[in-house]
Write an enzyme that holds these catalytic residues in place. Structure first.
Site, PDB file in Angstrom:
ATOM      1  CD  GLN A 195    -114.585  54.287 -15.013  1.00 46.76           C
ATOM      2  OE1 GLN A 195    -115.520  54.544 -14.392  1.00 46.76           O
ATOM      3  NE2 GLN A 195    -114.280  54.776 -16.101  1.00 46.76           N
ATOM      4  CD  GLU A 247    -108.572  57.169 -17.570  1.00 50.59           C
ATOM      5  OE1 GLU A 247    -108.677  56.176 -18.528  1.00 50.59           O
ATOM      6  OE2 GLU A 247    -109.299  58.437 -17.747  1.00 50.59           O
ATOM      7  CG  ASN A 306    -109.860  62.063 -19.697  1.00 52.85           C
ATOM      8  OD1 ASN A 306    -109.346  61.443 -18.750  1.00 52.85           O
ATOM      9  ND2 ASN A 306    -110.507  61.541 -20.887  1.00 52.85           N
ATOM     10  CD  GLU A 307    -107.572  58.957 -21.933  1.00 55.05           C
ATOM     11  OE1 GLU A 307    -108.411  58.738 -23.124  1.00 55.05           O
ATOM     12  OE2 GLU A 307    -107.361  58.182 -21.189  1.00 55.05           O
ATOM     13  CD  GLU A 350    -115.534  58.152 -18.008  1.00 58.28           C
ATOM     14  OE1 GLU A 350    -115.645  58.611 -19.028  1.00 58.28           O
ATOM     15  OE2 GLU A 350    -114.507  57.383 -17.830  1.00 58.28           O
ATOM     16  CG  ASN A 404    -112.814  59.159 -23.114  1.00 57.34           C
ATOM     17  OD1 ASN A 404    -111.847  59.772 -22.870  1.00 57.34           O
ATOM     18  ND2 ASN A 404    -112.955  58.174 -23.774  1.00 57.34           N
ATOM     19  CE1 TYR A 424    -107.903  51.637 -17.955  1.00 54.16           C
ATOM     20  CE2 TYR A 424    -107.409  53.039 -19.684  1.00 54.16           C
ATOM     21  CZ  TYR A 424    -108.109  53.039 -18.446  1.00 54.16           C
ATOM     22  OH  TYR A 424    -108.694  53.952 -17.835  1.00 54.16           O
TER      23      TYR A 424
END
Length: 506
Positions: free
Chosen positions: A354, A294, A174-175, A29, A74, A246
Site C-alpha cells: 500500500q 494489489e 475485493n478478493e 486501506e 479486505n 505478493y
C-alpha cells in the site's frame, strides 16, 4: 561458459502501448496505521487544518501517484459507508472484522476525497459486496456522484459537500474468491452479483469504469477458472478484471526471489488469455483490461501480524503489516514495475499495495518524520520517467536457472519514449548477483538522442534497510558507466542493480 550479455533495440515504431498513468497507482486501506497515524494525524506538527500530515502529502506528490484505491482491501467487505460520513462526533465505532481492529470512522468518504485532492490524485472506490450488495453500492455512488435533488446527493450536501466527488473508477468488492473474505462467494454467485451491481450503477452514472474481482493469487484452487466463470456472467457490464499478488524471499535465496517477476508475467498472460477466451465465446467486441490493483513484496511482518490480531485484537490503528523493506525488495519492486510496463497494452491500472505504513514505500513516526523505504525509489523513478509510450525492445539476454524458475534473463528491461518531452528512458535490472553486465542499446530510430543521466540503486548488502534516522539505500547518479558510438549505447549495469538510463533529444 557463455559470456553474459544483454541487448535491446529501441525503435519508435516498435510500440507496446501508450501507458495509462494509472499503472503507477497505489492503495490506502483502513488497516493498521495507513490512515490513522499515516495520512491522518491531527496532533502531528505537520498536520493541516483537516488533520492530514503535510509531510506525507509531500512524499505522495513527489512520487506523482495518479490514483489511490480506497477503503480496501479486505476492510471493504464489512464497510458501512454511511458510518463514515456526517458529523464526526456522531459516527459510530465499529468492530473491523478483516483485521480484528476497531474502526473509529474519523476519516471517511468525504475526508478521503479531500485528501486525494490535496495529494493530486484520483480515487478508486471499492464497494462492499461481502456483507452488503447492490443497494448499498448504488447509494454510495449516488452520494458521491449525483449532483443534487435526491436522497443521497442531498445527504452529501447536508454534510457540507456541495459539489459531487465524481469518482469514476469503482471496484466491485475485493478478493471475493478468498475464504478469508467476509462474505466469500463462489465464482457464479459473485459473477451474478457483480453483473447486477454493475448494471444498476451504470443507470446512475454511465461514465463510471468498473473493476470486477479476479483471483486473489495464482495459488488459489479456483484460478484461473474463477476469471472465466465471473466474466461469463459479467463480461458485458465491466471494464477491468483485478489481479493481486505478493512475493517474499521465504527461501532466503536472493536469485530465486528476483526471478519471481517471471511468475507475475505468467499471471498476466494467463488472465489475458482467459479474458480473450470469454470474449471469443461471447462474440464480444470489447477487450477486458487488467487492473493489477494489489502488488508488492509482503512477508517480513507476517508472524508479528498474526500475533497482534490473535492476542491483542480490537485496538485502533495497531501496528500491522509494517514490513521493513531491504535492498533486494527494491530490486524486485523494480522488476515488477518493468513487468507491468511490458504489458501496458492490457494492464491499464495498477496499485502498489500500500502507500503509507502498511507494506508501504512511505513510513511515518508518530512523533517524528515521514521517511522513504527502499522500495520508494524504483516506484518514484517509474512514475516520474515512465510516462509516454512503452516500447517493445526485443530484449536478448544471457540466462540462468534458480530453485523454482528456469531460463531467467540475467537482465530485465523495458523502455519508455516520452514523445511530448522528447525523452527516452530505459529501466533495467541486472539480476546477476556477482557480475556486471553491459547493456547494449540500439538507438536506430533515435540517432539524435544522447545520454542525459544514469541513475543507479545498488548496495553491497542485500538486506540493508532505511530508517527515519538513516537512509542507507539511496539512488545515485553515475557518469562513468556509459559510452555512446553513433546509434549504439553501451551501459555497464552493476551486479544486482536497478538502473534508470535517461536520454534526451540533442
Amino acid at each position: 561458459m557463455e559470456k553474459k550479455f544483454a541487448r535491446i533495440t529501441l525503435d519508435r515504431d516498435f510500440q507496446i502501448s501508450r501507458i495509462d498513468k494509472r499503472i503507477y497507482g497505489s492503495f490506502i486501506e483502513h488497516l493498521g496505521r495507513a490512515v490513522y497515524g499515516g495520512i491522518y494525524q491531527p496532533d502531528h506538527p505537520s498536520a493541516d487544518e483537516e488533520g492530514f500530515r503535510r509531510d506525507v502529502l509531500d512524499l505522495v506528490r513527489e512520487i506523482g501517484v495518479p490514483i489511490v484505491r480506497y477503503p480496501g482491501g479486505n476492510f471493504v467487505s464489512n464497510f458501512y459507508w454511511e458510518d463514515s460520513v456526517g458529523p464526526v462526533a456522531e459516527r459510530p465505532r465499529r468492530l473491523e472484522l478483516a483485521w480484528r481492529s476497531t474502526e473509529p470512522n474519523l476519516v471517511g468518504v468525504n475526508e478521503f476525497a479531500s485528501w486525494a485532492k490535496k495529494a493530486d490524485t484520483d480515487v478508486m472506490m471499492a464497494v462492499n459486496l461481502g456483507t452488503r450488495g447492490i443497494e448499498a453500492a448504488c447509494n454510495l455512488l449516488e452520494y458521491c456522484n449525483h449532483p443534487s435533488g435526491t436522497k443521497y446527493s442531498d445527504l452529501r450536501i447536508s454534510h457540507g459537500i456541495k459539489e459531487p466527488h465524481n469518482i469514476k473508477t469503482w471496484c466491485l468488492g475485493n478478493e471475493m474468491d478468498g475464504p478469508w473474505q467476509t462474505g466469500h462467494k463462489t465464482a457464479t454467485e459473485y459473477g451474478r452479483l457483480a453483473d447486477e451491481t454493475a448494471k444498476a450503477m451504470r443507470q446512475i452514472d454511465p461514465s463510471v469504469e468498473l473493476v470486477v474481482c479476479g483471483s486473489s493469487n495464482t495459488g488459489m484452487d479456483t484460478y484461473p477458472q474463477w476469471e472465466a466463470t465471473v466474466l461469463e456472467e459479467a463480461y458485458d457490464a465491466v471494464d477491468f478484471i483485478s489481479l493481486h499478488t505478493y512475493y517474499g524471499n521465504r527461501l532466503n535465496d536472493t536469485a530465486n526471489f528476483l526471478a519471481q517477476s517471471a511468475d507475475m508475467d505468467h499471471f498476466i498472460k494467463t488472465v489475458i488469455s482467459t479474458c480473450d477466451f470469454v470474449k471469443a465465446k461471447k462474440r464480444a467486441k470489447k477487450d477486458i483490461m487488467l487492473s493489477f490493483d494489489e502488488w508488492n513484496v509482503w512477508f517480513h511482518a507476517n508472524a508479528e501480524d498474526d500475533d497482534t490480531m490473535k492476542n491483542r485484537p480490537w485496538s485502533v490503528a495497531p501496528h500491522l503489516l509494517e514490513d521493513k523493506y531491504d535492498f533486494e525488495d527494491a530490486l524486485l519492486v523494480g522488476l515488477m514495475l518493468i513487468t507491468l510496463l511490458k504489458h501496458s497494452d492490457r494492464v491499464r491500472m495498477a496499485c502498489l499495495a500500500q502507500l503509507v505504513n502498511v507494506i508501504a514505500p512511505i513510513m511515518t513516526e508518530e512523533n517524528g518524520p515521514a521517511w522513504k523505504q527502499t522500495i520508494f525509489y524504483p516506484y518514484l523513478h517509474a512514475s516520474k520517467y515512465g510516462r509516454g509510450i512503452a516500447l517493445d525492445t526485443a530484449l536478448r539476454s544471457s540466462r540462468h536457472d534458480t530453485q523454482a524458475f528456469t531460463d531467467v534473463t540475467d537482465v530485465d528491461s523495458v523502455a519508455v519514449w516520452n514523445d511530448e518531452a522528447e525523452e527516452l528512458t530505459v529501466f533495467a535490472v541486472n539480476r546477476d548477483l556477482q557480475d556486471s553486465i553491459t547493456l547494449e542499446s540500439d538507438l536506430r530510430s533515435f540517432p539524435e538522442y544522447r545520454l542525459a543521466e544514469h541513475i543507479v540503486l545498488e548496495h553491497d548488502d542485500f538486506f540493508a534497510t532505511n530508517s527515519a534516522q538513516r537512509q542507507t539505500v539511496l539512488p545515485k547518479t553515475v557518469t562513468d558507466r556509459s559510452e555512446q558510438d553513433g546509434c549504439i549505447l553501451k551501459t555497464r549495469l552493476a551486479p544486482a542493480s536497478w538502473n534508470v538510463i535517461r536520454l534526451k533529444k540533442a
